[in-house]
Design a protein around this motif. Sequence first.
Motif, mmCIF file in Angstrom:
data_model
loop_
_atom_site.group_PDB
_atom_site.id
_atom_site.type_symbol
_atom_site.label_atom_id
_atom_site.label_comp_id
_atom_site.label_asym_id
_atom_site.label_seq_id
_atom_site.Cartn_x
_atom_site.Cartn_y
_atom_site.Cartn_z
ATOM 1 N N GLU A 23 0.686 -1.326 0.062
ATOM 2 C CA GLU A 23 -0.068 -0.004 -0.020
ATOM 3 C C GLU A 23 0.731 1.268 -0.021
ATOM 4 O O GLU A 23 1.771 1.270 0.410
ATOM 5 C CB GLU A 23 -0.843 0.068 1.179
ATOM 6 N N PRO A 24 0.240 2.352 -0.377
ATOM 7 C CA PRO A 24 1.151 3.596 -0.597
ATOM 8 C C PRO A 24 1.172 4.116 0.781
ATOM 9 O O PRO A 24 0.311 3.962 1.744
ATOM 10 C CB PRO A 24 0.226 4.504 -1.299
ATOM 11 N N PRO A 25 2.403 4.680 1.475
ATOM 12 C CA PRO A 25 2.396 5.293 2.782
ATOM 13 C C PRO A 25 1.522 6.180 3.159
ATOM 14 O O PRO A 25 1.131 6.232 4.295
ATOM 15 C CB PRO A 25 4.028 5.726 2.562
ATOM 16 N N LEU A 26 1.138 6.917 2.186
ATOM 17 C CA LEU A 26 0.195 8.098 2.549
ATOM 18 C C LEU A 26 -0.925 8.200 1.486
ATOM 19 O O LEU A 26 -0.853 8.167 0.311
ATOM 20 C CB LEU A 26 0.877 9.337 2.527
ATOM 21 N N GLY A 50 -7.101 11.390 5.867
ATOM 22 C CA GLY A 50 -6.370 10.712 5.269
ATOM 23 C C GLY A 50 -5.800 9.300 6.183
ATOM 24 O O GLY A 50 -6.293 9.161 7.353
ATOM 25 N N ALA A 51 -4.796 8.572 5.698
ATOM 26 C CA ALA A 51 -4.413 7.381 6.509
ATOM 27 C C ALA A 51 -2.817 7.233 5.852
ATOM 28 O O ALA A 51 -2.447 7.522 4.939
ATOM 29 C CB ALA A 51 -5.231 6.355 6.029
ATOM 30 N N ILE A 52 -2.094 6.758 6.966
ATOM 31 C CA ILE A 52 -1.051 6.446 6.780
ATOM 32 C C ILE A 52 -0.619 4.811 7.241
ATOM 33 O O ILE A 52 -1.316 4.197 7.785
ATOM 34 C CB ILE A 52 0.308 7.181 7.574
ATOM 35 N N ASP A 53 0.566 4.297 6.295
ATOM 36 C CA ASP A 53 0.680 3.039 6.520
ATOM 37 C C ASP A 53 1.258 2.511 7.829
ATOM 38 O O ASP A 53 0.983 1.616 8.443
ATOM 39 C CB ASP A 53 1.670 2.447 5.300
ATOM 40 N N ARG A 54 1.943 3.504 8.742
ATOM 41 C CA ARG A 54 2.518 3.313 9.807
ATOM 42 C C ARG A 54 2.941 4.619 10.315
ATOM 43 O O ARG A 54 2.949 5.500 9.786
ATOM 44 C CB ARG A 54 3.973 2.296 9.731
ATOM 45 N N PRO A 55 3.394 4.518 11.966
ATOM 46 C CA PRO A 55 3.186 5.765 12.628
ATOM 47 C C PRO A 55 4.514 6.690 12.081
ATOM 48 O O PRO A 55 5.269 6.416 11.177
ATOM 49 C CB PRO A 55 3.710 5.220 13.913
ATOM 50 N N GLY A 56 3.879 8.035 12.060
ATOM 51 C CA GLY A 56 4.809 9.113 11.495
ATOM 52 C C GLY A 56 4.222 10.384 11.705
ATOM 53 O O GLY A 56 3.051 10.507 12.313
ATOM 54 N N MET A 192 6.120 12.239 7.351
ATOM 55 C CA MET A 192 7.554 12.603 7.311
ATOM 56 C C MET A 192 7.952 11.579 8.699
ATOM 57 O O MET A 192 7.087 11.356 9.946
ATOM 58 C CB MET A 192 7.708 14.142 8.280
ATOM 59 N N ARG A 193 9.012 11.153 8.529
ATOM 60 C CA ARG A 193 9.509 10.174 9.622
ATOM 61 C C ARG A 193 11.166 10.471 9.681
ATOM 62 O O ARG A 193 12.078 10.707 8.626
ATOM 63 C CB ARG A 193 9.504 8.744 9.124
ATOM 64 N N GLY A 195 12.837 13.228 10.666
ATOM 65 C CA GLY A 195 13.554 14.405 10.015
ATOM 66 C C GLY A 195 13.248 14.550 8.600
ATOM 67 O O GLY A 195 13.659 15.577 8.012
ATOM 68 N N ARG A 196 12.659 13.649 7.879
ATOM 69 C CA ARG A 196 12.583 13.786 6.420
ATOM 70 C C ARG A 196 11.275 13.489 5.766
ATOM 71 O O ARG A 196 10.538 12.555 6.457
ATOM 72 C CB ARG A 196 13.718 12.892 5.722
ATOM 73 N N VAL A 197 10.932 13.974 4.581
ATOM 74 C CA VAL A 197 9.580 13.414 3.890
ATOM 75 C C VAL A 197 9.850 12.169 3.331
ATOM 76 O O VAL A 197 10.699 11.923 2.543
ATOM 77 C CB VAL A 197 9.327 14.636 3.019
ATOM 78 N N VAL A 198 8.926 11.189 3.563
ATOM 79 C CA VAL A 198 8.803 9.878 3.003
ATOM 80 C C VAL A 198 7.958 9.752 1.974
ATOM 81 O O VAL A 198 8.032 9.107 1.075
ATOM 82 C CB VAL A 198 8.898 8.846 4.123
ATOM 83 N N ASP A 199 6.730 10.791 2.039
ATOM 84 C CA ASP A 199 5.997 10.664 0.796
ATOM 85 C C ASP A 199 5.257 12.010 0.829
ATOM 86 O O ASP A 199 4.971 12.675 1.823
ATOM 87 C CB ASP A 199 4.757 9.412 1.207
ATOM 88 N N ASN A 200 4.540 12.254 -0.224
ATOM 89 C CA ASN A 200 3.567 13.513 -0.120
ATOM 90 C C ASN A 200 2.648 13.577 -1.139
ATOM 91 O O ASN A 200 2.646 12.745 -2.022
ATOM 92 C CB ASN A 200 4.621 14.742 -0.323
#
Length: 249
Positions: A23-26, A50-56, A192-193, A195-200
């Motif tokens: 699944e997409p992270p975001l 929205g929804a995210i795949d795991r904590p962030g 963000m996880r 300190g960086r952007v993992v998806d937008n």
Amino acid sequence: MASRLLVLLCFSLLAAGPVAAAEPPLVADMSQDSISITSSFTGTEILLFGAIDRPGDVVVVVQGPREDLVVRRKARVSGIWMNRKSVTFHGVPAYYAVASSRPLEDIAPPTVRARYRLGGDYLDFAIAGETHQLAGQELLDFREAILRNKAREDLFAIDEEQVRFRNHLFRTSLVFPANAPEGDYSVNVYLMRGGRVVDNQQSTLSIRKAGLERTIFDLANEQPALYGLIAIVIALFAGWLAAVAFRRT
């Protein structure tokens, strides 16, 4: 909106299962993607969810159409306050708002916040060529004046810790005041996880005049001569009607 919520609910259930990696992270969406301004418009709120795949952490950045603004500084001259210096800024967002799940300084370092324009200190508007000699604290003072004026008009807001989570689902409210400028707004959602952007995800929100306001606005801009003629006729009729009413009394 119900169908959109159903999709996000399904995503959340999948994220908890063994196929979460596929699944997409975001995933994010808004309750509506357009706002109509009428004579009764007093501002509105839009739900972003929205929804995210795991904590962030999630950061939402909304920017309105760009405009040029002139900032003037007053000084007392012979006991009278007068405009002494002015600075023209190009490309200032007419509206700017940030919502985040935690304080921005705890989510990302300054370099990342600067790259993604997370916060008023990192907005990328520039001064006009004739004022290029401004620098240092004086330039910062003029920039801060813009941010203060925008905040006073409810067109600038930093709402930290306003993105709420429930398991993998998140939500926040985007507030648009009655004086929100017309145009297209960009809505960026960052996951963000570390300190960086993992998806937008980016989407567009449209704010437009509707009804009689739209007709008058279009007439004034597209056919100014006709608009002026109609205004004169209405003024003459109103004057005649008032004269008749007072003559009868």
